[in-house]
Design a protein around this motif. Structure first.
Motif, PDB file in Angstrom:
ATOM      1  N   GLU A 458       0.787   1.027  13.007  1.00  0.00           N
ATOM      2  CA  GLU A 458       0.846   0.805  11.561  1.00  0.00           C
ATOM      3  C   GLU A 458       1.749  -0.392  11.272  1.00  0.00           C
ATOM      4  OE1 GLU A 458       0.508   5.073   9.433  1.00  0.00           O
ATOM      5  OE2 GLU A 458       2.236   4.855  10.771  1.00  0.00           O
ATOM      6  N   VAL A 459       1.249  -1.305  10.466  1.00  0.00           N
ATOM      7  CA  VAL A 459       2.035  -2.456  10.000  1.00  0.00           C
ATOM      8  C   VAL A 459       2.111  -2.347   8.480  1.00  0.00           C
ATOM      9  CG1 VAL A 459       2.226  -4.954   9.898  1.00  0.00           C
ATOM     10  CG2 VAL A 459       1.295  -3.862  11.957  1.00  0.00           C
ATOM     11  N   LYS A 460       3.293  -2.054   7.996  1.00  0.00           N
ATOM     12  CA  LYS A 460       3.487  -1.773   6.569  1.00  0.00           C
ATOM     13  C   LYS A 460       4.424  -2.794   5.961  1.00  0.00           C
ATOM     14  CE  LYS A 460       4.659   2.056   3.482  1.00  0.00           C
ATOM     15  NZ  LYS A 460       5.105   3.481   3.428  1.00  0.00           N
ATOM     16  N   ASP A 461       4.071  -3.262   4.757  1.00  0.00           N
ATOM     17  CA  ASP A 461       4.932  -4.234   4.067  1.00  0.00           C
ATOM     18  C   ASP A 461       5.216  -3.750   2.659  1.00  0.00           C
ATOM     19  OD1 ASP A 461       3.073  -5.572   1.967  1.00  0.00           O
ATOM     20  OD2 ASP A 461       1.906  -5.744   3.823  1.00  0.00           O
ATOM     21  N   THR A 462       6.223  -4.314   2.050  1.00  0.00           N
ATOM     22  CA  THR A 462       6.588  -3.994   0.667  1.00  0.00           C
ATOM     23  C   THR A 462       6.196  -5.130  -0.267  1.00  0.00           C
ATOM     24  OG1 THR A 462       8.801  -4.890   1.037  1.00  0.00           O
ATOM     25  CG2 THR A 462       8.498  -2.524   1.400  1.00  0.00           C
ATOM     26  N   GLY A 463       5.118  -5.813   0.057  1.00  0.00           N
ATOM     27  CA  GLY A 463       4.708  -6.993  -0.696  1.00  0.00           C
ATOM     28  C   GLY A 463       3.937  -6.681  -1.959  1.00  0.00           C
ATOM     29  N   VAL A 464       3.080  -7.627  -2.353  1.00  0.00           N
ATOM     30  CA  VAL A 464       2.413  -7.561  -3.656  1.00  0.00           C
ATOM     31  C   VAL A 464       1.334  -6.498  -3.715  1.00  0.00           C
ATOM     32  CG1 VAL A 464       2.883  -9.963  -4.205  1.00  0.00           C
ATOM     33  CG2 VAL A 464       0.815  -9.385  -2.915  1.00  0.00           C
ATOM     34  N   GLY A 465       0.775  -6.080  -2.570  1.00  0.00           N
ATOM     35  CA  GLY A 465      -0.276  -5.081  -2.580  1.00  0.00           C
ATOM     36  C   GLY A 465      -1.617  -5.652  -3.012  1.00  0.00           C
ATOM     37  N   MET A 466      -2.613  -4.791  -3.051  1.00  0.00           N
ATOM     38  CA  MET A 466      -3.984  -5.208  -3.394  1.00  0.00           C
ATOM     39  C   MET A 466      -4.610  -4.205  -4.346  1.00  0.00           C
ATOM     40  SD  MET A 466      -5.484  -6.291   0.355  1.00  0.00           S
ATOM     41  CE  MET A 466      -4.776  -4.881   1.199  1.00  0.00           C
ATOM     42  N   ASP A 467      -5.535  -4.697  -5.183  1.00  0.00           N
ATOM     43  CA  ASP A 467      -6.312  -3.784  -6.012  1.00  0.00           C
ATOM     44  C   ASP A 467      -7.514  -3.291  -5.215  1.00  0.00           C
ATOM     45  OD1 ASP A 467      -8.103  -5.899  -5.954  1.00  0.00           O
ATOM     46  OD2 ASP A 467      -7.642  -6.562  -7.991  1.00  0.00           O
ATOM     47  N   GLU A 468      -8.281  -2.395  -5.816  1.00  0.00           N
ATOM     48  CA  GLU A 468      -9.396  -1.770  -5.094  1.00  0.00           C
ATOM     49  C   GLU A 468     -10.457  -2.787  -4.700  1.00  0.00           C
ATOM     50  OE1 GLU A 468     -12.684   1.849  -5.682  1.00  0.00           O
ATOM     51  OE2 GLU A 468     -11.167   1.447  -7.209  1.00  0.00           O
ATOM     52  N   ALA A 469     -10.747  -3.721  -5.587  1.00  0.00           N
ATOM     53  CA  ALA A 469     -11.781  -4.717  -5.288  1.00  0.00           C
ATOM     54  C   ALA A 469     -11.393  -5.560  -4.076  1.00  0.00           C
ATOM     55  CB  ALA A 469     -12.011  -5.607  -6.510  1.00  0.00           C
ATOM     56  N   THR A 470     -10.114  -5.922  -3.983  1.00  0.00           N
ATOM     57  CA  THR A 470      -9.657  -6.711  -2.831  1.00  0.00           C
ATOM     58  C   THR A 470      -9.692  -5.873  -1.564  1.00  0.00           C
ATOM     59  OG1 THR A 470      -8.228  -8.002  -4.296  1.00  0.00           O
ATOM     60  CG2 THR A 470      -7.770  -8.116  -1.936  1.00  0.00           C
ATOM     61  N   ARG A 471      -9.265  -4.612  -1.655  1.00  0.00           N
ATOM     62  CA  ARG A 471      -9.296  -3.728  -0.480  1.00  0.00           C
ATOM     63  C   ARG A 471     -10.710  -3.591   0.076  1.00  0.00           C
ATOM     64  NH1 ARG A 471      -6.303  -0.188  -3.601  1.00  0.00           N
ATOM     65  NH2 ARG A 471      -8.068   1.258  -3.646  1.00  0.00           N
ATOM     66  N   GLU A 472     -11.698  -3.538  -0.808  1.00  0.00           N
ATOM     67  CA  GLU A 472     -13.074  -3.369  -0.360  1.00  0.00           C
ATOM     68  C   GLU A 472     -13.580  -4.567   0.428  1.00  0.00           C
ATOM     69  OE1 GLU A 472     -15.307  -0.778  -0.647  1.00  0.00           O
ATOM     70  OE2 GLU A 472     -13.510   0.346  -1.199  1.00  0.00           O
TER      71      GLU A 472
END
Length: 664
Positions: A458-472
């Motif tokens: 697992e590589v986890k960050d505390t960055g900006v994150g993504m919305d659902e459309a980007t995750r897809e």
């Protein structure tokens, strides 16, 4: 009992006694007596008619003793009138189990109807309804009972009750809850209503069905009740916490104790809608996988053609670099070589996304050791504000190719660093052993995940994150959220993980960072040092047969090998290669460099026919894109080395040497 004299009778007696002659008095009295006898006879006939023609049996009892019965009762029981008289009639005509109840009712002077089991003279039984009433016969208190044979009615009621019970059992098996109502008022409830609606059966009886209907559905339910409509429709029940429970209601007409009611079967739609949502999610995952697979086929096809071209460019650039003596000319050749190498790196990423299989030997790769090596390499490129935390369990080794596993980790770490940008944050790398993957892997991309021996990275960050459309779309090739990105980094990670028999998934929310998880097959031992697995073959030039449908590739190979002292023969297609290697008088080469993707006969078929003919000539399999279906047709023992396109002279010579060393 004698009837009281009427005024008319007394008047006629007075008239007869008033006559002066004895004869006249006697005649008058005789006529009077004749009239009285005729009247009594008529009365007896009427009583007899009423007794015999009555539909119900009748008897009169005084202090428990029968003093009068009618003819209908005698017909019902089979006893004569005289046999029915007396104190023993109760014992003879009533079933033993009902005698205590009748005795108690008589003692309490009960008036009304009740049902008993009566016994005929021949011993047969029938169900009888008794209607009791207390009255007086003159000044004597008596009990009058009307008896009706209700055997058929009771049988009909029993059948009706059985039918009602069968309906109730079937309905309760079919539905989550059954509500019986009359004019919108609940008269009975069946099924686990407390678990479903949060109230007991007793709390629902006597209340309106609307009290247990969600407000949003009350109009449709009220309309159905008011119109007495039957059939099925969707509505919503009121749950234990007041929430709306979607239900489908099926209403039919039935009876309870013979009285008509509406039976409404409620079926909870939440499980069905959950299954439907899962089905839609599965369809979306399949559609997404198919889309990614089609993109992979496209990327692989493009990479294959590019690799054929790059093989010629790299080889010729190296050739020119060796031949040219002028500094300017050599610098130009080196620039061509560097550009071709960058292009080769790009095509390798495309091939990784397409799931390019590495036909070399897999070995255990220690994840902890690899991460620590990469940390030292990436210190200069990762964000200066990123705090890198490692949580690696001991002996977390995966079975795979060290170089491509390194590429996956490097891409994920770089991606996490980019997500932090200029803001301070934390990147956590965790590696653990997993035997029972959790539910999130049901929707993962890559191989199908089952219980077994896995290593979870697992590589986890505390960055900006993504919305659902980007995750897809994050694993699609050429999709990137970076201004300078080409969108192949994560796509290549997916392809590499899939080729290793693993899976990958991502969890992310805007403003809350991202977590990329990779599941790879576990290995039991540490990786051996590189270079220990192949003993170098004697570097002696030999005869090489080059089989490739691309003329530019054949020409480049010929120049490269002849420059190094090899004798080169060419075969432009698979059929000519088979003829050259299987002819009875064939002079076999020392090594065959065999392209896998050719139009008429691919390399797998060539290899099969050559081996079937008994030839054991060493073979180097070469490909810019190896399709899975072709790979399955390549037994490992039938070839001695794999050479991925594009390649340089050093890689080519090394593969030929390995094939010769392994094949002999």
């Amino acid at each position: 009992m004698p009837r009281a004299p009427s005024p008319e009778w007394l008047a006629r007696v007075d008239e007869a006694l008033a006559k002066s002659e004895p004869g006249a008095r006697r005649a008058a009295l005789a006529a009077l007596l004749a009239d009285i006898a005729a009247e009594q006879q008529g009365l007896r006939e009427r009583i007899q008619l009423l007794s015999s023609a009555a539909f119900e049996g009748m008897f009169v009892a005084e202090h428990g003793r029968v003093i009068e019965v009618n003819e209908r009762l005698c017909q019902m029981t089979g006893y004569t009138r005289d046999e029915m008289m007396g104190p023993d009639a109760l014992v003879r005509n009533v079933a033993a189990e009902d005698i205590p109840r009748i005795t108690a009712l008589q003692a309490n002077h009960y008036e009304g109807a009740y049902v008993i089991t009566a016994v005929r003279k021949d011993g047969t039984r029938f169900r009888a309804e008794l209607q009791a009433q207390e009255t007086r016969l003159g000044d004597r208190p008596v009990r009058v009972l009307a008896v009706r044979d209700v055997t058929e009615r009771e049988r009909t009621h029993a059948l009706l009750r059985e039918s009602e019970q069968r309906f109730r059992n079937l309905a309760e098996e079919t539905f989550d809850c059954i509500v019986y109502s009359r004019d919108g008022v609940i008269v009975d409830v069946g099924g686990p209503v407390r678990e479903f609606l949060g109230v007991s059966r007793e709390e629902m009886l006597g209340r309106s069905v609307l009290d247990f209907t969600a407000p949003v559905a009350q109009p449709i339910v009220k309309s159905a009740v008011d119109a007495n409509r039957f059939g099925s429709y969707e509505a919503a029940a009121r749950g234990p916490a007041g929430e709306a429970i979607p239900v489908i209601i099926t209403v039919v007409a039935t009876t309870i104790d013979g009285q008509p009611v509406r039976a409404a079967g409620l079926r909870d739609l939440r499980p069905a809608r959950h299954v439907e949502a899962e089905r839609r999610a599965l369809e979306q995952r399949v559609e997404r996988a198919q889309r990614l697979e089609s993109l992979g086929v496209l990327a692989g096809g493009i990479a294959h053609d590019f690799n054929n071209l790059l093989t010629g460019i790299l080889g010729n650039a190296e050739f020119l670099g060796d031949m040219l003596t002028g500094a300017t000319e050599r610098e130009a050749a080196e620039a061509i070589l560097r550009a071709a190498q960058r292009a080769a790196t790009l095509t390798r990423q495309m091939l990784a996304y397409a799931g390019q299989r590495d036909l070399g030997r897999r070995a255990p790769v220690d994840v902890g050791e690899l991460v620590r090596e990469l940390r030292a390499l990436l210190d200069a490129t990762l964000s200066k504000k990123a705090a890198l935390e490692l949580d690696i369990q001991p002996d977390t080794a995966v079975l795979g190719d060290r170089a491509t596993v390194s590429q996956v980790l490097m891409n994920l770490l770089t991606n996490a660093s980019d997500a932090l940008g200029d803001q301070p944050g934390r990147i956590t790398v965790r590696a653990t052993h997993v035997h029972q993957p959790d539910a999130r892997w049901d929707a993962a991309l890559g191989a199908t995940v089952k219980p077994g021996n896995w290593v979870l990275i697992e590589v986890k960050d505390t960055g900006v994150g993504m919305d659902e459309a980007t995750r897809e779309r994050v694993f699609e090739p050429f999709f990137s959220t970076k201004e300078k990105g080409h969108g192949l980094g994560l796509a290549a990670c997916l392809g590499i993980v899939s080729a290793h028999g693993g899976a990958v998934c991502v969890e992310s929310e805007l403003g809350k960072g991202s977590c990329f998880s990779v599941l790879l097959p576990s290995a039991a031992a540490r990786e051996r040092p590189a270079g220990a697995r192949d003993a170098a073959a004697a570097n002696e030039p030999c005869r090489v047969l080059v089989v490739d449908d691309e003329a530019v590739v054949r020409a480049q190979l010929r120049r490269t090998l002849e420059l190094r002292g090899y004798a080169v023969e060419e075969a432009p297609d698979g059929r000519s290669a088979v003829e050259a290697l299987t002819a009875p008088d064939a002079d076999l080469p020392d090594v065959v460099v065999l392209d896998m993707t050719m139009p008429d006969m691919d390399g797998a078929e060539v290899l099969r026919l050559v081996r079937a003919a008994g030839s054991r000539v060493p073979v180097v399999v070469s490909s810019g894109y190896l399709d899975v279906s072709v790979e399955r047709r390549l037994p490992r023992g039938d070839f001695q080395a794999f050479l991925p396109k594009p390649y340089g002279a050093t890689d080519l010579v090394s593969a030929i040497e390995r094939a010769r060393a392994t094949g002999h």
